[in-house]
Design a protein around this motif. Structure first.
Motif, PDB file in Angstrom:
ATOM      1  N   SER A  56       0.824  -1.212   0.000  1.00 39.90           N
ATOM      2  CA  SER A  56       0.000   0.000   0.000  1.00 39.90           C
ATOM      3  C   SER A  56       0.859   1.262   0.000  1.00 39.90           C
ATOM      4  O   SER A  56       0.339   2.362   0.143  1.00 39.90           O
ATOM      5  CB  SER A  56      -0.931   0.011   1.221  1.00 39.90           C
ATOM      6  N   TYR A  57       2.148   1.115  -0.192  1.00 38.54           N
ATOM      7  CA  TYR A  57       3.063   2.249  -0.161  1.00 38.54           C
ATOM      8  C   TYR A  57       4.203   2.014  -1.136  1.00 38.54           C
ATOM      9  O   TYR A  57       4.467   0.882  -1.554  1.00 38.54           O
ATOM     10  CB  TYR A  57       3.615   2.466   1.252  1.00 38.54           C
ATOM     11  N   ASP A  58       4.872   3.097  -1.518  1.00 37.14           N
ATOM     12  CA  ASP A  58       6.091   3.036  -2.324  1.00 37.14           C
ATOM     13  C   ASP A  58       7.249   3.364  -1.404  1.00 37.14           C
ATOM     14  O   ASP A  58       7.252   4.399  -0.737  1.00 37.14           O
ATOM     15  CB  ASP A  58       6.060   4.056  -3.471  1.00 37.14           C
ATOM     16  N   LEU A  59       8.252   2.500  -1.376  1.00 42.02           N
ATOM     17  CA  LEU A  59       9.405   2.700  -0.509  1.00 42.02           C
ATOM     18  C   LEU A  59      10.434   3.557  -1.241  1.00 42.02           C
ATOM     19  O   LEU A  59      10.983   3.156  -2.264  1.00 42.02           O
ATOM     20  CB  LEU A  59       9.996   1.351  -0.114  1.00 42.02           C
ATOM     21  N   VAL A  60      10.676   4.773  -0.736  1.00 36.99           N
ATOM     22  CA  VAL A  60      11.640   5.699  -1.326  1.00 36.99           C
ATOM     23  C   VAL A  60      12.735   5.924  -0.295  1.00 36.99           C
ATOM     24  O   VAL A  60      12.448   6.263   0.861  1.00 36.99           O
ATOM     25  CB  VAL A  60      10.962   7.052  -1.672  1.00 36.99           C
ATOM     26  N   PRO A  61      14.012   5.727  -0.672  1.00 35.08           N
ATOM     27  CA  PRO A  61      15.087   5.920   0.319  1.00 35.08           C
ATOM     28  C   PRO A  61      15.154   7.371   0.789  1.00 35.08           C
ATOM     29  O   PRO A  61      14.901   8.298   0.016  1.00 35.08           O
ATOM     30  CB  PRO A  61      16.357   5.521  -0.430  1.00 35.08           C
ATOM     31  N   HIS A  62      15.490   7.559   2.064  1.00 35.04           N
ATOM     32  CA  HIS A  62      15.582   8.901   2.642  1.00 35.04           C
ATOM     33  C   HIS A  62      16.921   9.529   2.258  1.00 35.04           C
ATOM     34  O   HIS A  62      17.962   8.902   2.408  1.00 35.04           O
ATOM     35  CB  HIS A  62      15.513   8.841   4.174  1.00 35.04           C
ATOM     36  N   ASP A  63      16.892  10.784   1.798  1.00 34.62           N
ATOM     37  CA  ASP A  63      18.138  11.490   1.580  1.00 34.62           C
ATOM     38  C   ASP A  63      18.479  12.237   2.875  1.00 34.62           C
ATOM     39  O   ASP A  63      17.683  12.272   3.816  1.00 34.62           O
ATOM     40  CB  ASP A  63      18.055  12.434   0.375  1.00 34.62           C
ATOM     41  N   ASN A  64      19.672  12.803   2.928  1.00 34.52           N
ATOM     42  CA  ASN A  64      20.119  13.445   4.177  1.00 34.52           C
ATOM     43  C   ASN A  64      19.229  14.598   4.593  1.00 34.52           C
ATOM     44  O   ASN A  64      19.003  14.825   5.787  1.00 34.52           O
ATOM     45  CB  ASN A  64      21.569  13.905   4.053  1.00 34.52           C
ATOM     46  N   MET A  65      18.714  15.355   3.631  1.00 35.71           N
ATOM     47  CA  MET A  65      17.856  16.489   3.962  1.00 35.71           C
ATOM     48  C   MET A  65      16.574  15.998   4.637  1.00 35.71           C
ATOM     49  O   MET A  65      16.141  16.536   5.650  1.00 35.71           O
ATOM     50  CB  MET A  65      17.522  17.289   2.696  1.00 35.71           C
ATOM     51  N   ILE A 113      15.184  16.792   8.400  1.00 36.58           N
ATOM     52  CA  ILE A 113      13.856  17.365   8.615  1.00 36.58           C
ATOM     53  C   ILE A 113      13.049  16.492   9.567  1.00 36.58           C
ATOM     54  O   ILE A 113      12.430  16.986  10.509  1.00 36.58           O
ATOM     55  CB  ILE A 113      13.111  17.532   7.271  1.00 36.58           C
ATOM     56  N   ALA A 114      13.073  15.181   9.355  1.00 36.26           N
ATOM     57  CA  ALA A 114      12.318  14.261  10.211  1.00 36.26           C
ATOM     58  C   ALA A 114      12.828  14.307  11.646  1.00 36.26           C
ATOM     59  O   ALA A 114      12.046  14.358  12.599  1.00 36.26           O
ATOM     60  CB  ALA A 114      12.412  12.842   9.663  1.00 36.26           C
ATOM     61  N   ARG A 115      14.139  14.305  11.814  1.00 35.62           N
ATOM     62  CA  ARG A 115      14.716  14.326  13.163  1.00 35.62           C
ATOM     63  C   ARG A 115      14.341  15.611  13.900  1.00 35.62           C
ATOM     64  O   ARG A 115      13.945  15.590  15.063  1.00 35.62           O
ATOM     65  CB  ARG A 115      16.241  14.174  13.068  1.00 35.62           C
ATOM     66  N   ARG A 116      14.426  16.748  13.212  1.00 34.42           N
ATOM     67  CA  ARG A 116      14.096  18.024  13.835  1.00 34.42           C
ATOM     68  C   ARG A 116      12.601  18.129  14.144  1.00 34.42           C
ATOM     69  O   ARG A 116      12.208  18.719  15.142  1.00 34.42           O
ATOM     70  CB  ARG A 116      14.511  19.179  12.924  1.00 34.42           C
ATOM     71  N   LEU A 117      11.772  17.565  13.273  1.00 33.69           N
ATOM     72  CA  LEU A 117      10.334  17.600  13.499  1.00 33.69           C
ATOM     73  C   LEU A 117       9.967  16.807  14.757  1.00 33.69           C
ATOM     74  O   LEU A 117       9.190  17.279  15.591  1.00 33.69           O
ATOM     75  CB  LEU A 117       9.605  17.010  12.295  1.00 33.69           C
ATOM     76  N   VAL A 118      10.558  15.620  14.890  1.00 32.85           N
ATOM     77  CA  VAL A 118      10.309  14.801  16.081  1.00 32.85           C
ATOM     78  C   VAL A 118      10.827  15.520  17.316  1.00 32.85           C
ATOM     79  O   VAL A 118      10.160  15.555  18.352  1.00 32.85           O
ATOM     80  CB  VAL A 118      10.966  13.406  15.933  1.00 32.85           C
ATOM     81  N   GLU A 119      12.005  16.122  17.214  1.00 31.62           N
ATOM     82  CA  GLU A 119      12.578  16.848  18.350  1.00 31.62           C
ATOM     83  C   GLU A 119      11.679  18.005  18.762  1.00 31.62           C
ATOM     84  O   GLU A 119      11.406  18.209  19.946  1.00 31.62           O
ATOM     85  CB  GLU A 119      13.963  17.367  17.970  1.00 31.62           C
ATOM     86  N   ALA A 120      11.187  18.762  17.788  1.00 31.47           N
ATOM     87  CA  ALA A 120      10.320  19.900  18.092  1.00 31.47           C
ATOM     88  C   ALA A 120       9.010  19.432  18.721  1.00 31.47           C
ATOM     89  O   ALA A 120       8.516  20.027  19.676  1.00 31.47           O
ATOM     90  CB  ALA A 120      10.036  20.703  16.827  1.00 31.47           C
ATOM     91  N   LYS A 121       8.462  18.373  18.193  1.00 28.48           N
ATOM     92  CA  LYS A 121       7.166  17.895  18.678  1.00 28.48           C
ATOM     93  C   LYS A 121       7.286  17.354  20.106  1.00 28.48           C
ATOM     94  O   LYS A 121       6.340  17.441  20.880  1.00 28.48           O
ATOM     95  CB  LYS A 121       6.638  16.809  17.735  1.00 28.48           C
ATOM     96  N   THR A 122       8.431  16.786  20.462  1.00 31.00           N
ATOM     97  CA  THR A 122       8.574  16.187  21.785  1.00 31.00           C
ATOM     98  C   THR A 122       9.131  17.134  22.835  1.00 31.00           C
ATOM     99  O   THR A 122       8.933  16.900  24.017  1.00 31.00           O
ATOM    100  CB  THR A 122       9.482  14.936  21.725  1.00 31.00           C
ATOM    101  N   THR A 123       9.826  18.202  22.424  1.00 29.21           N
ATOM    102  CA  THR A 123      10.453  19.069  23.424  1.00 29.21           C
ATOM    103  C   THR A 123       9.791  20.440  23.560  1.00 29.21           C
ATOM    104  O   THR A 123      10.034  21.123  24.542  1.00 29.21           O
ATOM    105  CB  THR A 123      11.942  19.287  23.107  1.00 29.21           C
ATOM    106  N   ILE A 124       8.986  20.844  22.589  1.00 30.41           N
ATOM    107  CA  ILE A 124       8.357  22.157  22.631  1.00 30.41           C
ATOM    108  C   ILE A 124       6.887  21.994  22.997  1.00 30.41           C
ATOM    109  O   ILE A 124       6.190  21.195  22.379  1.00 30.41           O
ATOM    110  CB  ILE A 124       8.480  22.868  21.267  1.00 30.41           C
ATOM    111  N   PRO A 125       6.411  22.718  23.985  1.00 31.86           N
ATOM    112  CA  PRO A 125       4.977  22.615  24.322  1.00 31.86           C
ATOM    113  C   PRO A 125       4.110  23.057  23.143  1.00 31.86           C
ATOM    114  O   PRO A 125       4.414  24.036  22.474  1.00 31.86           O
ATOM    115  CB  PRO A 125       4.808  23.582  25.491  1.00 31.86           C
TER     116      PRO A 125
END
Length: 165
Positions: free
Chosen positions: A94-103, A107-119
Protein backbone atom coordinates in the motif's frame (compact mmCIF):
# COMPACT_ATOMS: atom_id res chain seq x y z
CA UNK A 1 20.46 48.89 49.49
CA UNK A 2 22.61 45.92 50.27
CA UNK A 3 22.64 43.05 47.81
CA UNK A 4 21.72 39.63 49.19
CA UNK A 5 24.65 37.29 49.48
CA UNK A 6 25.26 34.99 46.53
CA UNK A 7 24.32 31.38 47.19
CA UNK A 8 27.30 29.20 48.09
CA UNK A 9 28.96 27.54 45.13
CA UNK A 10 28.67 23.79 44.82
CA UNK A 11 31.80 21.72 45.06
CA UNK A 12 33.56 19.87 42.25
CA UNK A 13 31.34 17.22 40.63
CA UNK A 14 28.11 18.43 42.27
CA UNK A 15 25.31 19.69 40.04
CA UNK A 16 22.51 22.12 40.70
CA UNK A 17 19.08 20.62 41.36
CA UNK A 18 16.41 22.25 39.24
CA UNK A 19 13.07 22.51 41.02
CA UNK A 20 10.06 24.77 40.85
CA UNK A 21 9.73 27.29 43.68
CA UNK A 22 6.54 25.56 44.87
CA UNK A 23 8.30 22.18 44.92
CA UNK A 24 11.20 23.65 46.93
CA UNK A 25 8.81 25.21 49.48
CA UNK A 26 6.76 22.02 49.93
CA UNK A 27 9.95 19.96 50.28
CA UNK A 28 11.40 22.39 52.84
CA UNK A 29 8.19 22.34 54.91
CA UNK A 30 8.08 18.52 54.83
CA UNK A 31 11.78 18.14 55.55
CA UNK A 32 12.53 16.44 52.22
CA UNK A 33 15.85 17.00 50.44
CA UNK A 34 14.96 18.26 46.94
CA UNK A 35 18.24 16.99 45.49
CA UNK A 36 17.23 13.42 46.39
CA UNK A 37 13.88 13.62 44.55
CA UNK A 38 13.60 12.37 40.97
CA UNK A 39 12.29 15.13 38.73
CA UNK A 40 9.67 14.34 36.09
CA UNK A 41 9.22 17.87 34.78
CA UNK A 42 10.94 19.38 31.73
CA UNK A 43 14.64 18.44 31.60
CA UNK A 44 14.33 16.50 34.88
CA UNK A 45 13.01 19.46 36.88
CA UNK A 46 11.48 18.61 40.25
CA UNK A 47 7.82 19.67 40.35
CA UNK A 48 5.12 19.67 43.02
CA UNK A 49 3.87 16.17 42.10
CA UNK A 50 7.40 14.73 42.53
CA UNK A 51 7.76 16.15 46.04
CA UNK A 52 4.27 14.98 47.02
CA UNK A 53 5.09 11.50 45.72
CA UNK A 54 8.32 11.50 47.74
CA UNK A 55 6.45 12.55 50.89
CA UNK A 56 3.74 9.91 50.33
CA UNK A 57 6.40 7.28 49.68
CA UNK A 58 7.95 7.86 53.10
CA UNK A 59 10.93 9.91 52.04
CA UNK A 60 12.85 11.10 49.04
CA UNK A 61 13.45 8.87 46.08
CA UNK A 62 16.94 8.35 44.77
CA UNK A 63 17.77 10.25 41.61
CA UNK A 64 20.66 8.49 39.86
CA UNK A 65 19.62 9.67 36.39
CA UNK A 66 19.34 13.28 37.45
CA UNK A 67 22.70 13.21 39.21
CA UNK A 68 24.48 11.56 36.26
CA UNK A 69 23.57 14.25 33.73
CA UNK A 70 25.46 17.55 33.90
CA UNK A 71 23.33 20.64 34.56
CA UNK A 72 23.93 22.16 31.12
CA UNK A 73 23.40 18.93 29.15
CA UNK A 74 20.59 18.89 26.59
CA UNK A 75 17.59 16.65 27.13
CA UNK A 76 18.18 13.10 25.88
CA UNK A 77 16.85 12.52 22.37
CA UNK A 78 13.70 10.50 22.02
CA UNK A 79 14.33 7.15 20.35
CA UNK A 80 12.51 7.13 17.03
CA UNK A 81 10.78 4.11 15.52
CA UNK A 82 12.87 2.14 13.04
CA UNK A 83 11.82 1.93 9.39
CA UNK A 84 10.78 -1.70 9.91
CA UNK A 85 8.51 -0.75 12.83
CA UNK A 86 6.86 1.98 10.76
CA UNK A 87 6.36 -0.33 7.76
CA UNK A 88 4.60 -2.90 9.96
CA UNK A 89 1.89 -0.30 10.62
CA UNK A 90 0.82 -0.37 6.96
CA UNK A 91 -0.43 -3.10 4.65
CA UNK A 92 2.25 -4.57 2.37
CA UNK A 93 2.06 -3.01 -1.11
CA UNK A 94 0.00 0.00 0.00
CA UNK A 95 3.06 2.25 -0.16
CA UNK A 96 6.09 3.04 -2.32
CA UNK A 97 9.41 2.70 -0.51
CA UNK A 98 11.64 5.70 -1.33
CA UNK A 99 15.09 5.92 0.32
CA UNK A 100 15.58 8.90 2.64
CA UNK A 101 18.14 11.49 1.58
CA UNK A 102 20.12 13.45 4.18
CA UNK A 103 17.86 16.49 3.96
CA UNK A 104 14.71 14.43 4.66
CA UNK A 105 16.46 12.65 7.55
CA UNK A 106 17.37 16.00 9.11
CA UNK A 107 13.86 17.37 8.61
CA UNK A 108 12.32 14.26 10.21
CA UNK A 109 14.72 14.33 13.16
CA UNK A 110 14.10 18.02 13.83
CA UNK A 111 10.33 17.60 13.50
CA UNK A 112 10.31 14.80 16.08
CA UNK A 113 12.58 16.85 18.35
CA UNK A 114 10.32 19.90 18.09
CA UNK A 115 7.17 17.89 18.68
CA UNK A 116 8.57 16.19 21.78
CA UNK A 117 10.45 19.07 23.42
CA UNK A 118 8.36 22.16 22.63
CA UNK A 119 4.98 22.61 24.32
CA UNK A 120 2.16 22.62 21.78
CA UNK A 121 -1.35 23.97 21.95
CA UNK A 122 -4.01 23.91 19.30
CA UNK A 123 -6.62 26.49 18.43
CA UNK A 124 -9.85 25.87 16.54
CA UNK A 125 -11.74 28.54 14.65
CA UNK A 126 -14.89 28.24 12.53
CA UNK A 127 -15.05 30.53 9.50
CA UNK A 128 -17.52 31.01 6.68
CA UNK A 129 -15.41 30.88 3.51
CA UNK A 130 -18.11 30.79 0.83
CA UNK A 131 -17.05 34.10 -0.77
CA UNK A 132 -13.36 33.11 -0.60
CA UNK A 133 -14.04 29.75 -2.27
CA UNK A 134 -16.07 31.45 -5.02
CA UNK A 135 -13.23 33.92 -5.66
CA UNK A 136 -10.70 31.06 -5.74
CA UNK A 137 -12.82 29.22 -8.32
CA UNK A 138 -13.01 32.36 -10.51
CA UNK A 139 -9.25 33.01 -10.32
CA UNK A 140 -8.37 29.38 -11.08
CA UNK A 141 -10.82 29.35 -14.04
CA UNK A 142 -9.16 32.48 -15.45
CA UNK A 143 -5.66 30.95 -15.36
CA UNK A 144 -4.01 30.64 -18.79
CA UNK A 145 -3.55 27.09 -20.06
CA UNK A 146 -0.04 25.76 -20.81
CA UNK A 147 0.93 22.71 -22.83
CA UNK A 148 2.95 20.17 -20.85
CA UNK A 149 4.26 16.65 -21.39
CA UNK A 150 1.03 15.29 -19.90
CA UNK A 151 -1.30 17.48 -21.95
CA UNK A 152 -2.71 20.85 -21.04
CA UNK A 153 -2.66 22.28 -17.51
CA UNK A 154 -3.40 25.67 -15.99
CA UNK A 155 -0.38 27.94 -15.49
CA UNK A 156 -1.26 28.20 -11.80
CA UNK A 157 -3.76 26.80 -9.35
CA UNK A 158 -4.41 28.69 -6.12
CA UNK A 159 -5.23 26.73 -2.98
CA UNK A 160 -7.31 27.82 -0.02
CA UNK A 161 -4.08 27.99 1.95
CA UNK A 162 -2.67 30.46 -0.62
CA UNK A 163 -5.70 32.66 -0.11
CA UNK A 164 -5.58 32.50 3.70
CA UNK A 165 -1.90 33.34 3.82
Amino acid sequence: AARPADPPHKGEGETRTFASPLARRIAREAGVDVSAVTGTGPHGRVVKADVEAAIAGGGAQAAPAAKAAPAGAPAPAVKAMSDDQVLKLFEQGSYDLVPHDNMRKTIARRLVEAKTTIPHFYLTLDCELDALLALRTQINAAAPVKKTDKGEAPAYKLSVNDMVI
